[in-house]
Write an enzyme that holds these catalytic residues in place. Structure first.
Site, PDB file in Angstrom:
ATOM      1  N   GLU A 255       0.966  -1.103  -0.283  1.00 36.58           N
ATOM      2  CA  GLU A 255      -0.067  -0.141  -0.159  1.00 36.58           C
ATOM      3  C   GLU A 255       0.796   1.660  -0.199  1.00 36.58           C
ATOM      4  O   GLU A 255       0.406   2.108  -0.364  1.00 36.58           O
ATOM      5  CB  GLU A 255      -1.359   0.014   1.312  1.00 36.58           C
ATOM      6  CG  GLU A 255      -2.189  -1.133   1.081  1.00 36.58           C
ATOM      7  CD  GLU A 255      -2.907  -1.480   0.219  1.00 36.58           C
ATOM      8  OE1 GLU A 255      -3.330  -0.387  -0.721  1.00 36.58           O
ATOM      9  OE2 GLU A 255      -2.983  -2.419   0.002  1.00 36.58           O
ATOM     10  N   HIS A 258       1.322   2.433  -3.671  1.00 34.15           N
ATOM     11  CA  HIS A 258       0.571   3.238  -4.350  1.00 34.15           C
ATOM     12  C   HIS A 258       0.481   4.595  -3.665  1.00 34.15           C
ATOM     13  O   HIS A 258       0.077   5.642  -4.030  1.00 34.15           O
ATOM     14  CB  HIS A 258      -1.011   2.813  -3.455  1.00 34.15           C
ATOM     15  CG  HIS A 258      -1.759   0.868  -4.480  1.00 34.15           C
ATOM     16  ND1 HIS A 258      -1.605   1.033  -6.080  1.00 34.15           N
ATOM     17  CD2 HIS A 258      -1.690   0.584  -4.020  1.00 34.15           C
ATOM     18  CE1 HIS A 258      -1.622  -0.030  -6.519  1.00 34.15           C
ATOM     19  NE2 HIS A 258      -2.026  -0.999  -4.795  1.00 34.15           N
TER      20      HIS A 258
END
Length: 489
Positions: A255, A258
């Site tokens: 994550e 991202h």
């Protein structure tokens, strides 16, 4: 320039409202009380109506006709705005609001059905979402393939036919590598106690090590880890498991990939169409290269081995080489998000084929569980034991994200291309990673991919950075070299 300026001022306000709508989704996943489901569905629907109305505002057509962009950046802004306007104008406002309401409701129904292992409880909600998304896709596609219209929402320019060729080339080599590894001895396993407090402390350290800016972000817990937001407010979530700290650590690194993409986009693009990642495939390339090629490398796992011993004490692993093998353990499993690098894409290909069949009408939702279980048995060689390990494991279909799944494998392909170019540009990178230092790697990705946001088309981003057009070859070569060395095949 007045028309262009007016257009951009209007779009910035729309993008700001979209960020607010996104925050509703973040809250739903992290902090919203269970009893708020129906009200939140209405809130989502209201925001969708407002955004839809703004995105098809009649003034946009006039501005687009008259707007003159002075440079490539302005031309790219206009290109994105025109594409969004033309796609959105084809979707009735009532349909957009209905999709927002039904997917918000379906998400909560899915979560309860998953907890109770009750596929039948989810199917009526899935039928409603699928029908609405088909209607939307048909409105956008016209005489073209509705599934391609869905895919284009996440990976502009990609088609199911193109991806089927790529995935078809990947499958034999992935299966061959997996089957060769299955004949070898198992990798070492962690042992010991991994309290949540220690996991969350080390996960914060990992996030910072990979360049996540907590001044403009935060880390929370959720059932399904995700990243949310862009620009100056980019949030991530992770999850903990007392027996499996890797779930927490590598979900976090994923994550962070991202999030760093969003945080590192040129600030001049803030709250404009260029101010977000250009596609989900390119987005996934960042999360996967952070998680796998960097985070699971022999050099970085050597550093992580020391930090885990410092945090948890004896973890049942004697050497850095054993720890490297443990982190990269190839093992049978049901869950896509927990799959090893060798088998991960096989999970994606299963979903890609099933959702195409649902969208086309060749597969009824009442037959979905049986189709899933049959395909899983053929692909992986063992049976699904319960729905939460099978058809109910992913959130995507409850949220109407048809066409999203193939971008995961496309992101892996992109990551393979980028990793080859990164290693050529920084040949001594392992010296840094062995110290837990990812700066040169993440700087290269920021400079060559992340800062551009939506300036270029998805394939162009990768081609410019990697120096070659995207193909599956570099990813497959990397996997065979890495796991061949670990397992001696």
């Amino acid at each position: 320039m007045t028309d262009y300026t007016d257009l951009m001022d209007f779009v910035r306000e729309t993008e700001a409202l979209a960020q607010v709508a996104g925050r509703l989704g973040w809250d739903q996943e992290t902090m919203m009380p269970d009893g708020a489901t129906e009200q939140r569905a209405e809130e989502h629907g209201a925001m969708a109506s407002v955004l839809h109305a703004r995105r098809i505002d009649a003034r946009i057509a006039g501005w687009l006709d008259k707007a003159v962009a002075e440079d490539a950046i302005g031309a790219a802004q206009v290109r994105h705005i025109r594409r969004s306007f033309e796609r959105t104008a084809k979707v009735p406002a009532q349909l957009a609001a209905a999709i927002a309401r039904e997917t918000s409701r379906a998400h909560r129904i899915w979560a309860q059905a998953r907890a109770e292992e009750d596929v039948a409880a989810f199917l009526p909600a899935l039928d409603k979402v699928l029908a609405l998304k088909r209607e939307e896709a048909q409105a956008i596609a016209g005489d073209a393939d509705p599934y391609d219209a869905m895919l284009d929402d996440y990976e502009p320019g990609a088609t199911a036919a193109q991806l089927s060729v790529m995935f078809g080339a990947m499958r034999p080599r992935l299966v061959g590598l997996r089957d060769a590894i299955r004949g070898q001895g198992p990798a070492p396993l962690l042992q010991g106690s991994f309290p949540e407090a220690g996991q969350m402390a080390l996960t914060r350290e990992l996030a910072l090590a990979f360049g996540y800016d907590l001044h403009n972000g935060r880390i929370d817990k959720a059932v399904h880890p995700f990243s949310s937001g862009s620009g100056l407010d980019v949030r991530i979530t992770t999850r903990t498991n007392p027996t499996d700290p890797f779930n927490c650590f590598y979900s976090t690194i994923h994550e962070v990939g991202h999030a760093c993409y969003e945080q590192n986009i040129d600030r001049a693009y803030l709250l404009t169409p260029l101010g977000s990642g250009v596609s989900m495939g390119v987005h996934e390339s960042q999360s996967r290269i952070y998680e796998n090629q960097l985070g699971r490398s022999r050099a970085f796992t050597g550093w992580l081995f020391g930090r885990m011993k410092d945090t948890f004490g004896d973890i049942g692993i004697a050497t850095e080489d054993d720890f490297f093998a443990c982190v990269n353990r190839v093992a049978d499993g049901y869950i896509r998000t927990e799959a090893d690098e060798v088998q991960y894409n096989l999970h994606v290909l299963l979903r890609f084929d099933l959702e195409q069949a649902m969208v086309s009408g060749d597969l009824a939702t009442r037959d979905l569980e049986a189709a899933w279980n049959d395909r899983f048995q053929r692909d992986f060689g063992f049976a699904v034991d319960r729905p939460s390990n099978g058809v109910l494991q992913d959130v995507h279909w409850s949220e109407g994200l048809f066409g999203y799944f193939p971008t995961y494998s496309l992101g892996n392909v992109y990551a393979g291309c980028l990793h080859a170019a990164l290693r050529a540009a920084v040949p001594d990178l392992d010296d840094d990673l062995a110290r837990g230092d990812t700066l040169r790697a993440t700087d290269w990705l920021r400079e060559n991919v992340q800062q551009h946001g939506g300036l270029y088309q998805p394939r162009e981003v990768i081609t410019r950075a990697a120096g070659v057009a995207p193909s599956e070859g570099p990813l497959l070569d990397y996997l065979e070299q890495k796991f061949g060395a670990i397992y001696g095949v």
